[in-house]
Design a protein around this motif. Sequence first.
Motif, short mmCIF file in Angstrom:
data_model
loop_
_atom_site.label_atom_id
_atom_site.label_comp_id
_atom_site.label_asym_id
_atom_site.label_seq_id
_atom_site.Cartn_x
_atom_site.Cartn_y
_atom_site.Cartn_z
N PRO A 111 22.22 -41.10 -19.59
CA PRO A 111 21.41 -41.29 -19.56
C PRO A 111 20.52 -42.36 -19.18
CG PRO A 111 23.00 -41.02 -21.73
CD PRO A 111 23.51 -40.58 -20.97
N TRP A 112 21.43 -43.32 -18.56
CA TRP A 112 21.17 -44.15 -17.65
C TRP A 112 21.27 -44.01 -16.22
CZ3 TRP A 112 26.27 -43.59 -20.49
CH2 TRP A 112 25.91 -44.34 -22.50
N THR A 113 22.36 -43.58 -15.96
CA THR A 113 21.40 -43.05 -14.00
C THR A 113 20.63 -42.09 -14.11
OG1 THR A 113 23.69 -41.33 -14.10
CG2 THR A 113 24.14 -43.38 -13.50
N HIS A 114 20.25 -41.17 -15.31
CA HIS A 114 19.48 -40.70 -15.40
C HIS A 114 17.77 -41.15 -15.52
CE1 HIS A 114 16.76 -36.79 -15.30
NE2 HIS A 114 16.31 -37.30 -16.59
N GLU A 115 17.32 -42.49 -16.47
CA GLU A 115 17.03 -42.90 -16.34
C GLU A 115 16.50 -44.19 -14.95
OE1 GLU A 115 16.48 -46.06 -19.97
OE2 GLU A 115 14.80 -46.94 -18.72
N THR A 116 17.69 -43.86 -14.71
CA THR A 116 17.82 -45.67 -13.19
C THR A 116 17.11 -44.27 -11.68
OG1 THR A 116 19.13 -46.01 -13.69
CG2 THR A 116 18.79 -46.43 -11.08
N LEU A 117 17.47 -43.19 -12.21
CA LEU A 117 17.01 -41.57 -10.88
C LEU A 117 15.43 -41.86 -10.88
CD1 LEU A 117 17.12 -39.03 -10.97
CD2 LEU A 117 19.67 -39.06 -11.61
N MET A 118 14.97 -40.99 -12.23
CA MET A 118 13.70 -40.79 -12.55
C MET A 118 13.15 -42.06 -12.13
SD MET A 118 13.87 -38.34 -12.92
CE MET A 118 12.74 -37.60 -13.30
N ASP A 119 13.02 -43.56 -12.68
CA ASP A 119 12.61 -44.73 -12.45
C ASP A 119 12.04 -44.43 -10.25
OD1 ASP A 119 12.47 -45.31 -14.46
OD2 ASP A 119 13.74 -47.05 -13.88
N PHE A 120 13.13 -44.07 -9.91
CA PHE A 120 13.17 -44.43 -7.92
C PHE A 120 12.86 -42.92 -7.59
CE2 PHE A 120 15.35 -48.49 -9.63
CZ PHE A 120 14.20 -49.23 -9.64
N ARG A 121 12.38 -41.81 -7.86
CA ARG A 121 12.06 -41.11 -7.54
C ARG A 121 11.25 -41.01 -6.28
NH1 ARG A 121 16.06 -39.20 -7.93
NH2 ARG A 121 15.44 -36.85 -6.82
N ASP A 122 10.17 -41.80 -5.97
CA ASP A 122 9.27 -42.24 -4.89
C ASP A 122 10.09 -42.91 -3.95
OD1 ASP A 122 9.95 -44.71 -6.50
OD2 ASP A 122 7.94 -45.23 -5.69
N HIS A 124 13.45 -41.03 -2.99
CA HIS A 124 14.60 -40.35 -2.75
C HIS A 124 13.73 -38.95 -2.60
CE1 HIS A 124 17.07 -37.09 -3.38
NE2 HIS A 124 17.75 -38.14 -3.93
N GLN A 125 14.60 -38.62 -1.07
CA GLN A 125 14.61 -37.01 -0.28
C GLN A 125 13.10 -36.39 -0.75
OE1 GLN A 125 17.59 -38.76 -0.90
NE2 GLN A 125 17.65 -38.91 1.56
N ASP A 126 13.52 -35.62 -2.71
CA ASP A 126 13.11 -34.90 -2.84
C ASP A 126 13.14 -35.50 -4.73
OD1 ASP A 126 12.76 -33.19 -4.73
OD2 ASP A 126 14.28 -31.65 -3.88
N PRO A 127 11.77 -35.64 -4.75
CA PRO A 127 11.11 -36.61 -6.19
C PRO A 127 10.94 -35.61 -6.90
CG PRO A 127 9.16 -37.07 -3.96
CD PRO A 127 10.07 -36.16 -3.53
N LEU A 132 21.59 -34.74 -8.76
CA LEU A 132 22.58 -33.85 -8.90
C LEU A 132 21.77 -32.08 -7.62
CD1 LEU A 132 24.46 -34.34 -11.29
CD2 LEU A 132 25.74 -33.87 -9.12
N GLU A 133 20.87 -32.03 -8.56
CA GLU A 133 19.47 -31.06 -7.90
C GLU A 133 19.55 -30.97 -6.51
OE1 GLU A 133 17.92 -30.11 -12.60
OE2 GLU A 133 16.11 -30.98 -10.58
N TYR A 134 19.46 -32.20 -5.99
CA TYR A 134 19.48 -32.11 -4.83
C TYR A 134 20.41 -31.90 -4.09
CZ TYR A 134 18.56 -34.46 -0.07
OH TYR A 134 18.43 -35.05 1.13
N PRO A 183 22.68 -37.65 2.17
CA PRO A 183 22.44 -38.48 2.73
C PRO A 183 22.14 -38.91 1.60
CG PRO A 183 20.57 -37.28 2.91
CD PRO A 183 21.40 -35.93 1.94
N LYS A 184 22.03 -40.74 1.44
CA LYS A 184 21.33 -41.51 1.06
C LYS A 184 19.96 -41.65 0.53
CE LYS A 184 24.92 -44.55 3.33
NZ LYS A 184 25.88 -45.35 4.40
N TYR A 185 19.77 -42.82 -0.56
CA TYR A 185 17.76 -42.71 -0.39
C TYR A 185 17.32 -43.01 0.44
CZ TYR A 185 17.87 -42.20 -6.07
OH TYR A 185 18.39 -41.75 -6.57
#
Lengths: 300, 321
Positions: A111-122, A124-127, A132-134, A183-185
């Motif tokens: 849940p913790w990294t999930h919340e973080t990665l959702m906060d920064f979708r803008d 990311h290559q694939d919002p 993991l899906e990407y 790639p990195k973000y």
Amino acid sequence: MASERITPVDLPDPRYEYGGDDHVFVDLAEEMSFTANFKAMAITQRVAERDIDGVVENCPGNASYMLRIDPDVVHPDDVIAELKDIEASIDVAEYAWESRVIDVPVLFEDPWTHETLMDFRDRHQDPDATDLEYSAELNGYDDVESFIDAFVGAPHMVTMVGFVPGLPWCFQMVPRERQLEVPKYVEPRTATPSRAVGFGGAFSVVYPVAGAGGYQLYGRTPVEVLDVDQELPAFEDSMVLPNPGDIINYRRIDRDEYDAIRDEVEAGTYEYDMADVTFSPEEFFEAPNEYNAQLLEAVA
Amino acid sequence: MIEIEAGGVASTVQDDGRTGHYHIGVPPSGAMDSYAHALANHLVGNEESAATIEMTYQGITATFTEDAVIAVTGANMSPTIEGEPIGTWESVAVEAGDELDMGFATSGARAYLAVAGGLDVPEVMDSRSTYTLVGIGGHEGRGLEAGDELPVGATPTERPAVGATVPDEYVPEYADEETVRVVLGMNDHRLTAESRAELCSAEWTVTPEADRVGYRLDGPDVEFEERDQPFGAGTDPSNVVDLGYPVGSIQVPQKPIVLMQDAVTGGGYATVGTVISADRERLAQRQTHDSVYFEEVDVDTALDARETRAERLDAARAAVE
């Protein structure tokens, strides 16, 4: 799979470069390979053995290495001459070093990294996908499950430690064809949970502390790689756990096991599952799958 | 004991840094301006390795619980004792109960407060330097705050007389020191010819993102030659397979960042040169919005500059009276 082997790559001539008047940086290859990394390991180990006057820091890198020197004691050109002498004298195939296999349990899709990665979708290559899906799609896996299987399916070697204290860059111990690459973000995040397990370029990492970061986020480990108060038994000698040359075995766990281990870590009683091994580059290259299996018996 | 009443903007305990742990990601830390740090210590009779308080942009307010001898060097922050201005680059006696009050830097960015005996905080990895990123060293691993109490070590038996000063000729004029010398190298060949030339001709300015980790500079965009990125490097032309970063090295995500004493020890941006060891302390005294110019030198010039700087420090010490 049994017949797989890793073919050593031909490295270019090393590039000896000055880092100002007090560092020497040596680039062994532009691209990552075990051949380049093992050469960096072998040379820096020989530098340590020779105890060269004026060398104050000795840092193996992924496909390079760097020394900090005291120019009041030794001229950088004299250090470079000695490094060339070492380079000419080593044969990585004959090298072996004392290493450790370290079990690193990981709760993927936590849940913790999930919340973080959702906060920064803008950034990311694939919002519209998770990290993991990407990564799964980019590396040709049908789904996240099979990508995670590949990620934990073979151990990862610590090929460099740094950025901040205790952060290991790890290169998976499989032939090039099976190596993952992402790639990195697009824009680095301003936040990453501590103990996040990520991936960028060809490297997995564990973030020792919360902070900025640009690697794809896959999960979180309940165990520490940095313990500045040195309360956990594994940190008796150093506040940093992973060292260059160590072997990390990421092991998939569920939330119950995560919580149970985390309780022990927070109580200061957690005993890491790790074991001393001798690592032979030659044996690893000859039969990586069999050799990995043999290494992992130490923590089974 | 020193009781902190106000910590200023970013004040930390620093000595001459820790070595031997860069390969596991631990930077040296230590005083950003080691010339000012060394002379502050010398003025009060301490070894150069004794811990001082490094203050950035704004100084501390603090009370001494015992009689002490102090010296303030580096950036001018107009120090007063009990409201009376005191000399800087000078050995000053204070009495128990005296309050030291420092203001904002009018010239330079970092000032150093040495106390005879040194600040006796616990050592971590053989150093008292604060490294705030992971919270080690100094006072509880962090910047100083109101209420902190710092112990002072035993007063050295031999020290310059109270009132001894560093002669003006050895006191840097920080405002004039906008040029820092660099040895280009490592991955500078990846820059376009224009960017490589521009790096050492453009006017750079210090951004607000300039701290003990690194100085982010603003100026023209820096471009790399396009290439097929090597395996493991990442997709941006500025990316390389993660490698070690020298202290003082210049990396260029887009604009230059010069790594300082709390450097990140490695990463995946191309390094294109390194500020020479003699000039890092000059960069550390540049203020936000100040200009910085890079001047390319070869390694032997850099070594000569290091020697000249050491001789100047020795001469400054010898001239203290």
